[in-house]
Design a protein around this motif. Structure first.
Motif, PDB file in Angstrom:
ATOM      1  N   LEU A 252       0.634   3.807  -5.058  1.00 36.61           N
ATOM      2  CA  LEU A 252      -0.765   4.212  -5.075  1.00 36.61           C
ATOM      3  C   LEU A 252      -1.365   3.990  -3.693  1.00 36.61           C
ATOM      4  N   LYS A 253      -2.102   4.963  -3.203  1.00 40.17           N
ATOM      5  CA  LYS A 253      -2.794   4.843  -1.922  1.00 40.17           C
ATOM      6  C   LYS A 253      -4.056   5.697  -1.982  1.00 40.17           C
ATOM      7  N   TYR A 254      -5.182   5.115  -1.582  1.00 41.02           N
ATOM      8  CA  TYR A 254      -6.468   5.794  -1.727  1.00 41.02           C
ATOM      9  C   TYR A 254      -6.622   6.294  -3.166  1.00 41.02           C
ATOM     10  N   ALA A 255      -6.407   5.387  -4.095  1.00 44.59           N
ATOM     11  CA  ALA A 255      -6.538   5.693  -5.521  1.00 44.59           C
ATOM     12  C   ALA A 255      -7.595   4.779  -6.126  1.00 44.59           C
ATOM     13  N   GLY A 256      -8.255   5.248  -7.176  1.00 42.76           N
ATOM     14  CA  GLY A 256      -9.293   4.448  -7.807  1.00 42.76           C
ATOM     15  C   GLY A 256      -9.385   4.689  -9.293  1.00 42.76           C
ATOM     16  N   HIS A 284       3.167  -0.651  -6.076  1.00 41.27           N
ATOM     17  CA  HIS A 284       2.813  -0.831  -4.666  1.00 41.27           C
ATOM     18  C   HIS A 284       1.500  -0.091  -4.434  1.00 41.27           C
ATOM     19  N   ALA A 285       0.385  -0.837  -4.428  1.00 40.87           N
ATOM     20  CA  ALA A 285      -0.934  -0.237  -4.272  1.00 40.87           C
ATOM     21  C   ALA A 285      -1.518  -0.643  -2.927  1.00 40.87           C
ATOM     22  N   TYR A 286      -1.947   0.349  -2.151  1.00 35.72           N
ATOM     23  CA  TYR A 286      -2.472   0.119  -0.808  1.00 35.72           C
ATOM     24  C   TYR A 286      -3.791   0.873  -0.650  1.00 35.72           C
ATOM     25  N   LEU A 287      -4.833   0.144  -0.223  1.00 31.19           N
ATOM     26  CA  LEU A 287      -6.142   0.742   0.016  1.00 31.19           C
ATOM     27  C   LEU A 287      -6.662   1.441  -1.242  1.00 31.19           C
ATOM     28  N   CYS A 288      -6.717   0.685  -2.325  1.00 33.99           N
ATOM     29  CA  CYS A 288      -7.166   1.197  -3.621  1.00 33.99           C
ATOM     30  C   CYS A 288      -8.319   0.362  -4.146  1.00 33.99           C
ATOM     31  N   ARG A 289      -9.000   0.909  -5.121  1.00 30.86           N
ATOM     32  CA  ARG A 289     -10.063   0.167  -5.811  1.00 30.86           C
ATOM     33  C   ARG A 289      -9.936   0.376  -7.318  1.00 30.86           C
ATOM     34  N   GLU A 290     -10.198  -0.692  -8.055  1.00 29.11           N
ATOM     35  CA  GLU A 290     -10.209  -0.637  -9.519  1.00 29.11           C
ATOM     36  C   GLU A 290      -8.900  -0.081 -10.077  1.00 29.11           C
ATOM     37  N   SER A 319      10.152 -10.984   2.216  1.00 27.29           N
ATOM     38  CA  SER A 319       9.395 -10.035   1.394  1.00 27.29           C
ATOM     39  C   SER A 319      10.253  -8.887   0.868  1.00 27.29           C
ATOM     40  N   ARG A 320      11.514  -9.116   0.628  1.00 28.80           N
ATOM     41  CA  ARG A 320      12.399  -8.031   0.199  1.00 28.80           C
ATOM     42  C   ARG A 320      12.040  -7.490  -1.184  1.00 28.80           C
ATOM     43  N   TYR A 321      11.795  -8.387  -2.112  1.00 31.50           N
ATOM     44  CA  TYR A 321      11.556  -7.983  -3.497  1.00 31.50           C
ATOM     45  C   TYR A 321      10.192  -8.511  -3.948  1.00 31.50           C
ATOM     46  N   ASN A 322       9.133  -7.875  -3.440  1.00 30.19           N
ATOM     47  CA  ASN A 322       7.770  -8.123  -3.908  1.00 30.19           C
ATOM     48  C   ASN A 322       7.501  -7.134  -5.037  1.00 30.19           C
ATOM     49  N   ILE A 323       7.693  -7.564  -6.256  1.00 34.06           N
ATOM     50  CA  ILE A 323       7.789  -6.628  -7.373  1.00 34.06           C
ATOM     51  C   ILE A 323       6.433  -6.016  -7.732  1.00 34.06           C
ATOM     52  N   PHE A 324       5.422  -6.828  -7.883  1.00 39.04           N
ATOM     53  CA  PHE A 324       4.070  -6.340  -8.185  1.00 39.04           C
ATOM     54  C   PHE A 324       3.191  -6.667  -6.980  1.00 39.04           C
ATOM     55  N   LYS A 325       2.723  -5.654  -6.244  1.00 41.10           N
ATOM     56  CA  LYS A 325       2.093  -5.923  -4.956  1.00 41.10           C
ATOM     57  C   LYS A 325       0.882  -5.015  -4.737  1.00 41.10           C
ATOM     58  N   ILE A 326      -0.250  -5.619  -4.377  1.00 34.35           N
ATOM     59  CA  ILE A 326      -1.419  -4.845  -3.984  1.00 34.35           C
ATOM     60  C   ILE A 326      -1.864  -5.297  -2.598  1.00 34.35           C
ATOM     61  N   ILE A 327      -2.232  -4.320  -1.763  1.00 29.95           N
ATOM     62  CA  ILE A 327      -2.486  -4.545  -0.352  1.00 29.95           C
ATOM     63  C   ILE A 327      -3.835  -3.928   0.011  1.00 29.95           C
TER      64      ILE A 327
END
Length: 531
Positions: A252-256, A284-290, A319-327
């Motif tokens: 997910l990226k720029y997702a809300g 893997h969520a990057y630059l997301c909201r809600e 950081s090889r296996y970061n299974i649930f990750k939000i950034i």
């Protein structure tokens, strides 16, 4: 028989007369009822490319909002999910086999930023731009400050706000930033739906101290970016059988305002990113909201557990296996999810870029379970503000919860390990030589408040409360990092009503060899019971 045929013929005539298309079946091939308003993916089987069902998804999305995936096994390259769509399976009997580097991609875009013409009033909702661009009411926007939230150089109240510094990591450039929606536009002035979370959104960088010269990035001004977000997507009720190449299973990226729910992920072989490095995230969520991730499970095979736990425990494998990750996300998190092996099970962190990465805030990890982590089961990095970590359970890991985020609530967690007290590897060192001195770091840790900014403020203290901790060298460690800047200079924390057994140290405060001055630490401890 003739009457039956006549009725069928009459229905067909009526359908043509009313302009109706072919009726959508209400049951799949196995006889299971298709959810109301949904269409079965198998209705688009003619669009499958070889074995790849991604084109079938694309066609189905063009005609329907809810795609039901019956029980069966589906090979898929990257499936790009547009706004407002739902993908729903049958649970354990709907299985995807990814053949790309991603499986489901919920990714919007960011337009060119518009610089502000005036300082944004602290904690206000108005701002004036040099050029309004194509920003209109209702737009999703991202606001990025000129101020690096990881710097504390210069004069307090001028070059930085003491209560708002979010970290001191070496060579990291994370800028204060947040998401909002445009409420109104008048000329070049914008009113947002909410007030600013952070202060010091300035028109230029003239009030910024010169940054260190060892790799820090700078920004000239605060800018507002119009976002084309993917919104309102739901993924639920299916399984994913991992591959060696699908290293971002749900990206997910720029997702809300999206939900990922009840997804079971399995992995039986090492996974590699396009550069050939071992790397894997289920979410893997990057630059997301809600973004809400609920009741999802990561299950590594026993062979994969042995492989991961057998990796060299060095920074190269951190950081090889970061299974649930939000950034760099806001108002997002994980609830009632499970991971049975990782380098880190659940991570909330920030990116590092002058153009896109921002601080994160108001995220959470609740009621999750994580085991067999080389490092921590629950992780919060610097550059993150106001995080809730509650009701989680971590077992058989080097660290239970490791939190470097500012103003966090760590409450009601159950943390245990079977590692011996003698365990001492990178980030779990009992002691190490640093700057010519031998310093203590506290070994394995149940709750580690680390790197100088996992503290709070006088009005918003970091809270560590009602946690159960067993088996670690140190139950609760307030601990400097390894680098020169990663030290506690001040902080406000309340540590109360925690219980611990089978420990070497109950509460430890560990200073590194660069931290040679007096620290202004306001730590309240009360009602703790450590054995």
């Amino acid at each position: 028989m003739r009457k039956h045929l006549a009725i069928k013929f009459l229905c067909g005539v009526l359908a043509l007369a009313w302009g109706c298309s072919k009726p959508i079946p209400d049951r799949d091939d196995e006889g299971s009822k298709i959810p109301d308003g949904a269409v079965s993916l198998t209705a688009y089987s003619s669009f499958v490319d070889g074995k790849d069902w991604a084109p079938a998804f694309e066609k189905a999305f063009s005609e329907h909002d809810v795609i039901y995936v019956p029980q069966g096994e589906y090979v898929c390259s990257i499936v790009k999910v547009p706004s407002g769509k739902t993908v729903q399976g049958t649970g354990a009997k709907t299985i995807f086999h990814p053949i790309g580097i991603k499986l489901f991609s919920l990714e919007g875009s960011c337009e060119t930023g518009q610089a502000v013409a005036e300082d944004i009033p602290d904690f206000g909702s108005s701002c004036t731009l040099k050029d309004i661009g194509n920003i209109v009411p209702g737009d999703d926007i991202m606001i990025i400050s000129q101020r690096n939230c990881m710097l504390k150089e210069g004069v307090p109240e001028v070059n930085y706000e003491p209560d708002w510094v979010l970290g001191r990591t070496r060579q990291t450039s994370v800028f204060f930033g947040e998401f909002d929606t445009v409420q109104s536009v008048s000329g070049t002035s914008v009113i947002t739906s909410h007030n600013r979370v952070f202060p010091s959104y300035y028109k230029d960088n003239s009030r910024e101290a010169a940054p260190p010269t060892d790799g820090y990035l700078t920004r000239k001004t605060t800018s507002i970016y119009r976002l084309n977000m993917v919104k309102g997507v739901t993924l639920k009720d299916f399984c994913v059988s991992g591959s060696a190449s699908c290293y971002r299973v749900i990206a997910l990226k720029y997702a809300g305002e999206c939900t990922v729910e009840n997804i079971r992920f399995t992995q039986s072989e090492p996974c590699y990113n396009p550069d050939g490095d071992e790397n894997l995230s289920l979410i893997h969520a990057y630059l997301c909201r809600e973004i809400s991730v609920k009741s999802c499970t990561s299950g590594f095979s026993q062979a994969m557990i042995s492989h991961v736990l057998g990796m060299d425990k060095t920074y190269a494998n951190f950081s090889r296996y970061n299974i649930f990750k939000i950034i760099s996300c806001w108002d997002s998190g994980f609830e009632s999810c499970r991971s049975n092996c990782a380098t880190h099970g659940f991570s909330i962190t920030r990116g590092s870029s002058a153009t896109t990465a921002i601080s994160g805030g108001r995220c959470y990890i609740r009621d999750c379970y994580s085991s067999n982590n080389i490092w921590s089961g629950v992780t919060v990095q610097q550059g993150v503000w106001n995080t809730e970590l509650s009701g989680n359970e971590v077992t058989r890991s080097g660290q239970g919860i490791c939190c470097a985020g500012r103003c966090s609530v760590i409450k009601g967690n159950k943390l245990s390990t079977t590692l011996p007290h003698s365990t001492s590897y990178y980030y779990t060192h009992i002691s190490t030589t640093q700057n010519g001195k031998t310093v203590m770091f506290g070994g394995t840790g149940g709750i580690v408040l680390n790197e100088g900014y996992s503290c709070g403020t006088p009005t918003f203290r970091t809270l560590v409360e009602d946690n159960e901790i067993s088996g670690f060298y140190t139950a609760i460690a307030v601990r400097d990092g390894y680098e020169e800047k990663n030290i506690f200079e001040e902080g406000h924390m309340t540590i109360r009503n925690n219980r611990g057994t089978d420990l070497k140290i109950g509460l430890g405060i560990f200073k590194n060899a660069y931290n040679s001055s007096t620290s202004d630490l306001d730590i309240i401890t009360e009602g703790n019971d450590f054995l």
